[in-house]
Design a protein around this motif. Structure first.
Motif, PDB file in Angstrom:
ATOM      1  N   ALA A 191      56.337 -11.503  73.680  1.00 28.17           N
ATOM      2  CA  ALA A 191      56.241 -12.379  72.509  1.00 28.17           C
ATOM      3  C   ALA A 191      55.347 -13.588  72.782  1.00 28.17           C
ATOM      4  O   ALA A 191      54.533 -13.975  71.943  1.00 28.17           O
ATOM      5  CB  ALA A 191      57.638 -12.835  72.094  1.00 28.17           C
ATOM      6  N   GLU A 192      55.495 -14.176  73.951  1.00 30.71           N
ATOM      7  CA  GLU A 192      54.659 -15.331  74.280  1.00 30.71           C
ATOM      8  C   GLU A 192      53.187 -14.935  74.336  1.00 30.71           C
ATOM      9  O   GLU A 192      52.305 -15.749  74.045  1.00 30.71           O
ATOM     10  CB  GLU A 192      55.094 -15.934  75.615  1.00 30.71           C
ATOM     11  CG  GLU A 192      56.449 -16.630  75.545  1.00 30.71           C
ATOM     12  CD  GLU A 192      56.908 -17.139  76.898  1.00 30.71           C
ATOM     13  OE1 GLU A 192      56.185 -16.901  77.902  1.00 30.71           O
ATOM     14  OE2 GLU A 192      57.976 -17.774  76.965  1.00 30.71           O
ATOM     15  N   GLY A 193      52.924 -13.686  74.710  1.00 27.38           N
ATOM     16  CA  GLY A 193      51.543 -13.209  74.738  1.00 27.38           C
ATOM     17  C   GLY A 193      50.945 -13.011  73.357  1.00 27.38           C
ATOM     18  O   GLY A 193      49.721 -12.952  73.209  1.00 27.38           O
ATOM     19  N   ASN A 194      51.800 -12.910  72.339  1.00 20.77           N
ATOM     20  CA  ASN A 194      51.342 -12.780  70.951  1.00 20.77           C
ATOM     21  C   ASN A 194      51.147 -14.187  70.392  1.00 20.77           C
ATOM     22  O   ASN A 194      51.939 -14.675  69.586  1.00 20.77           O
ATOM     23  CB  ASN A 194      52.377 -11.996  70.146  1.00 20.77           C
ATOM     24  CG  ASN A 194      51.899 -11.680  68.737  1.00 20.77           C
ATOM     25  OD1 ASN A 194      50.832 -12.125  68.299  1.00 20.77           O
ATOM     26  ND2 ASN A 194      52.696 -10.921  67.997  1.00 20.77           N
ATOM     27  N   THR A 195      50.095 -14.848  70.837  1.00 20.47           N
ATOM     28  CA  THR A 195      49.924 -16.275  70.561  1.00 20.47           C
ATOM     29  C   THR A 195      49.766 -16.593  69.082  1.00 20.47           C
ATOM     30  O   THR A 195      50.118 -17.694  68.649  1.00 20.47           O
ATOM     31  CB  THR A 195      48.711 -16.812  71.343  1.00 20.47           C
ATOM     32  OG1 THR A 195      47.550 -16.027  71.017  1.00 20.47           O
ATOM     33  CG2 THR A 195      48.967 -16.736  72.843  1.00 20.47           C
ATOM     34  N   ASP A 196      49.258 -15.658  68.294  1.00 20.00           N
ATOM     35  CA  ASP A 196      49.092 -15.917  66.863  1.00 20.00           C
ATOM     36  C   ASP A 196      50.432 -15.985  66.142  1.00 20.00           C
ATOM     37  O   ASP A 196      50.534 -16.580  65.068  1.00 20.00           O
ATOM     38  CB  ASP A 196      48.233 -14.823  66.215  1.00 20.00           C
ATOM     39  CG  ASP A 196      46.790 -14.888  66.661  1.00 20.00           C
ATOM     40  OD1 ASP A 196      46.365 -15.966  67.130  1.00 20.00           O
ATOM     41  OD2 ASP A 196      46.087 -13.862  66.562  1.00 20.00           O
ATOM     42  N   TRP A 197      51.454 -15.357  66.729  1.00 21.99           N
ATOM     43  CA  TRP A 197      52.784 -15.303  66.090  1.00 21.99           C
ATOM     44  C   TRP A 197      53.810 -16.189  66.758  1.00 21.99           C
ATOM     45  O   TRP A 197      54.662 -16.780  66.098  1.00 21.99           O
ATOM     46  CB  TRP A 197      53.289 -13.856  66.119  1.00 21.99           C
ATOM     47  CG  TRP A 197      54.709 -13.696  65.635  1.00 21.99           C
ATOM     48  CD1 TRP A 197      55.127 -13.565  64.346  1.00 21.99           C
ATOM     49  CD2 TRP A 197      55.901 -13.664  66.457  1.00 21.99           C
ATOM     50  NE1 TRP A 197      56.499 -13.443  64.300  1.00 21.99           N
ATOM     51  CE2 TRP A 197      56.994 -13.512  65.576  1.00 21.99           C
ATOM     52  CE3 TRP A 197      56.126 -13.757  67.829  1.00 21.99           C
ATOM     53  CZ2 TRP A 197      58.313 -13.432  66.036  1.00 21.99           C
ATOM     54  CZ3 TRP A 197      57.428 -13.692  68.301  1.00 21.99           C
ATOM     55  CH2 TRP A 197      58.512 -13.533  67.397  1.00 21.99           C
ATOM     56  N   PHE A 198      53.722 -16.331  68.073  1.00 18.98           N
ATOM     57  CA  PHE A 198      54.824 -16.919  68.835  1.00 18.98           C
ATOM     58  C   PHE A 198      55.083 -18.376  68.489  1.00 18.98           C
ATOM     59  O   PHE A 198      54.189 -19.189  68.325  1.00 18.98           O
ATOM     60  CB  PHE A 198      54.546 -16.813  70.332  1.00 18.98           C
ATOM     61  CG  PHE A 198      55.629 -17.437  71.173  1.00 18.98           C
ATOM     62  CD1 PHE A 198      56.826 -16.776  71.380  1.00 18.98           C
ATOM     63  CD2 PHE A 198      55.450 -18.703  71.718  1.00 18.98           C
ATOM     64  CE1 PHE A 198      57.835 -17.352  72.141  1.00 18.98           C
ATOM     65  CE2 PHE A 198      56.450 -19.289  72.487  1.00 18.98           C
ATOM     66  CZ  PHE A 198      57.640 -18.605  72.693  1.00 18.98           C
ATOM     67  N   ASP A 199      56.373 -18.672  68.398  1.00 17.87           N
ATOM     68  CA  ASP A 199      56.878 -20.033  68.326  1.00 17.87           C
ATOM     69  C   ASP A 199      58.284 -20.002  68.906  1.00 17.87           C
ATOM     70  O   ASP A 199      59.021 -19.049  68.681  1.00 17.87           O
ATOM     71  CB  ASP A 199      56.916 -20.551  66.884  1.00 17.87           C
ATOM     72  CG  ASP A 199      57.358 -22.006  66.825  1.00 17.87           C
ATOM     73  OD1 ASP A 199      58.589 -22.239  66.740  1.00 17.87           O
ATOM     74  OD2 ASP A 199      56.503 -22.898  66.860  1.00 17.87           O
ATOM     75  N   ALA A 200      58.654 -21.017  69.665  1.00 17.51           N
ATOM     76  CA  ALA A 200      59.952 -21.007  70.344  1.00 17.51           C
ATOM     77  C   ALA A 200      61.113 -20.827  69.377  1.00 17.51           C
ATOM     78  O   ALA A 200      62.137 -20.232  69.726  1.00 17.51           O
ATOM     79  CB  ALA A 200      60.132 -22.293  71.151  1.00 17.51           C
ATOM     80  N   SER A 201      60.974 -21.297  68.146  1.00 23.53           N
ATOM     81  CA  SER A 201      62.071 -21.184  67.185  1.00 23.53           C
ATOM     82  C   SER A 201      62.313 -19.745  66.735  1.00 23.53           C
ATOM     83  O   SER A 201      63.353 -19.430  66.166  1.00 23.53           O
ATOM     84  CB  SER A 201      61.783 -22.052  65.957  1.00 23.53           C
ATOM     85  OG  SER A 201      60.673 -21.543  65.226  1.00 23.53           O
ATOM     86  N   LYS A 202      61.341 -18.858  67.002  1.00 24.27           N
ATOM     87  CA  LYS A 202      61.490 -17.451  66.629  1.00 24.27           C
ATOM     88  C   LYS A 202      62.143 -16.622  67.733  1.00 24.27           C
ATOM     89  O   LYS A 202      62.378 -15.423  67.546  1.00 24.27           O
ATOM     90  CB  LYS A 202      60.117 -16.852  66.309  1.00 24.27           C
ATOM     91  CG  LYS A 202      59.373 -17.539  65.173  1.00 24.27           C
ATOM     92  CD  LYS A 202      57.991 -16.926  64.993  1.00 24.27           C
ATOM     93  CE  LYS A 202      57.223 -17.594  63.867  1.00 24.27           C
ATOM     94  NZ  LYS A 202      55.872 -17.005  63.686  1.00 24.27           N
TER      95      LYS A 202
END
Length: 430
Positions: free
Chosen positions: A285-296
């Motif tokens: 998920a962290e590698g999906n930088t366009d989508w990732f946010d800690a709240s997700k």
């Protein structure tokens, strides 16, 4: 998600861990009796077989070992599954002709290797301070998958537990908390599910072989079931999964043909409110930088069934083939790699080596790490359950999957699959 480290004091309180014989000085655990200096060998090379992505982390600490012992270490790529371990090494081990000195071995294969007499016992090799570095919550796993007839044969180096990932942002929008029980998971799942839009309360990868078993055993750990006994708790787990799919409709039926990649894509496609997944998903998920946010990606405790909030763990560990070409060198290397001093260094170099060992959690206490923090909370809450054990584990897991599949696809009743499952396990035990 918390961004602080997990304190050693809290960890010890949570796991009732007793540290015996570990000398702590200046924040570092002194290495006493871990490996012998300048050991003389008939040959000076030690061969370690382990998955290639772990090689760099190991290479980073090998100079200390090589200078202290006069040995050199050769790394070879190891198999990526227990079945591959059995395929690659069984013939050589049976012939008493191991091609390597130290192996990274899986839960699925080591019971077979150990019971065949192909692996050295470690009780006189690994110092007690190393065993004391593991929490009590891991002892059940050590006593089964890593031991035989009261002797230990493998030292864990990888810890994989199913974490409960939640869309914290979605929960906060509705003003609700992460589900704490099965009933709450169903009710919240209904609030989030919109099957017409392909949005689900929860999901998992349930494709056979392998993945359906993982989730059934996960639910059984929460219901108090022993999946290889096909007992009442196992029946409850099967029924709950059936109801999430067919009765409550918060879990897509297509998950029965879904692997982990598809599962992760659903979550990152904003189609899932919460789910169980292995820790590797954090990096994905962290590698999906366009989508990732800690709240997700908030990791919460698993919803509790009758037996509480539980999730089983498993993993890989180091073993010594009985026919290792350089057994003396192998003994020194396994002591070095698994010592409380070096375990944190490996964990820093590769997340695969992150485990709830006291030395590792102490090392990361002031270093932000999502998985380490979650691991500490799971330890504190006594979430970790041992992986279900059977001497013929691969075949026993297939029996569980086959019976679960028949029930979940309405091809057999719950009573029938419980009865047939018991017979399949009895046949393995015969």
């Amino acid at each position: 998600m918390a961004k602080k480290g997990f304190s050693r004091r809290t960890f010890i309180k949570g796991t009732s861990l007793a540290i015996a014989g570990a000398a702590v000085s200046g924040g570092k655990i002194a290495q006493q009796g871990i490996f012998a200096p300048r050991v003389v060998h008939a040959q000076d090379e030690v061969v370690l077989a382990i998955q290639e992505f772990a090689h760099d982390a190991i290479k980073a600490i090998l100079p200390d070992f090589e200078s202290a012992t006069g040995l050199t270490v050769k790394l070879e790529g190891g198999p990526v599954s227990g079945n591959d371990m059995l395929t690659k090494y069984s013939t050589a081990f049976a012939a008493g002709n191991s091609p390597v000195d130290v192996i990274s071995d899986a839960d699925d294969s080591s019971p077979t290797f150990i019971r065949a007499g192909w692996i050295m016992p470690l009780d006189d090799i690994i110092p007690q301070e190393t065993w004391d570095d593991f929490p009590e919550s891991m002892q059940g796993q050590i006593d089964t998958f890593l031991s035989y007839e009261d002797q230990r044969y493998r030292v864990p180096h990888e810890f994989a537990i199913g974490y409960f990932f939640t869309r914290k942002d979605w929960l906060e929008e509705k003003g609700v908390s992460s589900p704490a029980t099965w009933d709450e998971m169903v009710e919240l799942g209904k609030e989030f599910t919109d099957s017409a839009s392909g949005v689900w309360g929860t999901t998992d990868g349930l494709v056979k072989p392998g993945l359906l078993y993982v989730y059934c055993a996960y639910l059984a750990s929460q219901s108090g079931g022993s999946v290889f006994d096909f007992d009442e708790g196992t029946a409850e787990a099967f029924q709950f999964l059936y109801d999430m799919i067919h009765t409550h409709k918060i879990f897509p039926e297509t998950a029965l043909n879904q692997d982990y990649t598809a599962q992760n894509e659903l979550y990152m496609g904003d189609k899932v409110a919460f789910m169980r997944q292995w820790p590797f998903f954090q990096s994905v998920a962290e590698g999906n930088t366009d989508w990732f946010d800690a709240s997700k990606m908030a990791i919460e405790l698993p919803p509790a069934g009758a037996a509480g909030s539980k999730s089983w763990w498993g993993g890989w560990g180091f073993s010594l083939p009985a026919s290792a070409p350089n057994p003396d060198g192998a003994k020194e290397l396994i002591k070095f790699l698994t010592s409380p001093e070096n375990a944190p260094k490996l964990a820093e170099g590769q997340s695969w080596f992150v485990m709830p060992r006291t030395s590792i959690l102490e090392y990361f206490a002031d270093k932000p790490n999502v998985i380490v923090e979650a691991m500490g909370r799971y330890s504190e809450a006594n979430v970790m359950a041992a992986r279900p054990f059977h001497p013929r584990v691969a075949e026993a897991q297939t029996a569980v999957e086959d019976m679960a599949s028949l029930f979940l696809t309405d091809q057999a009743s719950l009573a029938d699959v419980m009865k047939q499952g018991k017979q399949l396990i009895a046949d393995l035990d015969a």
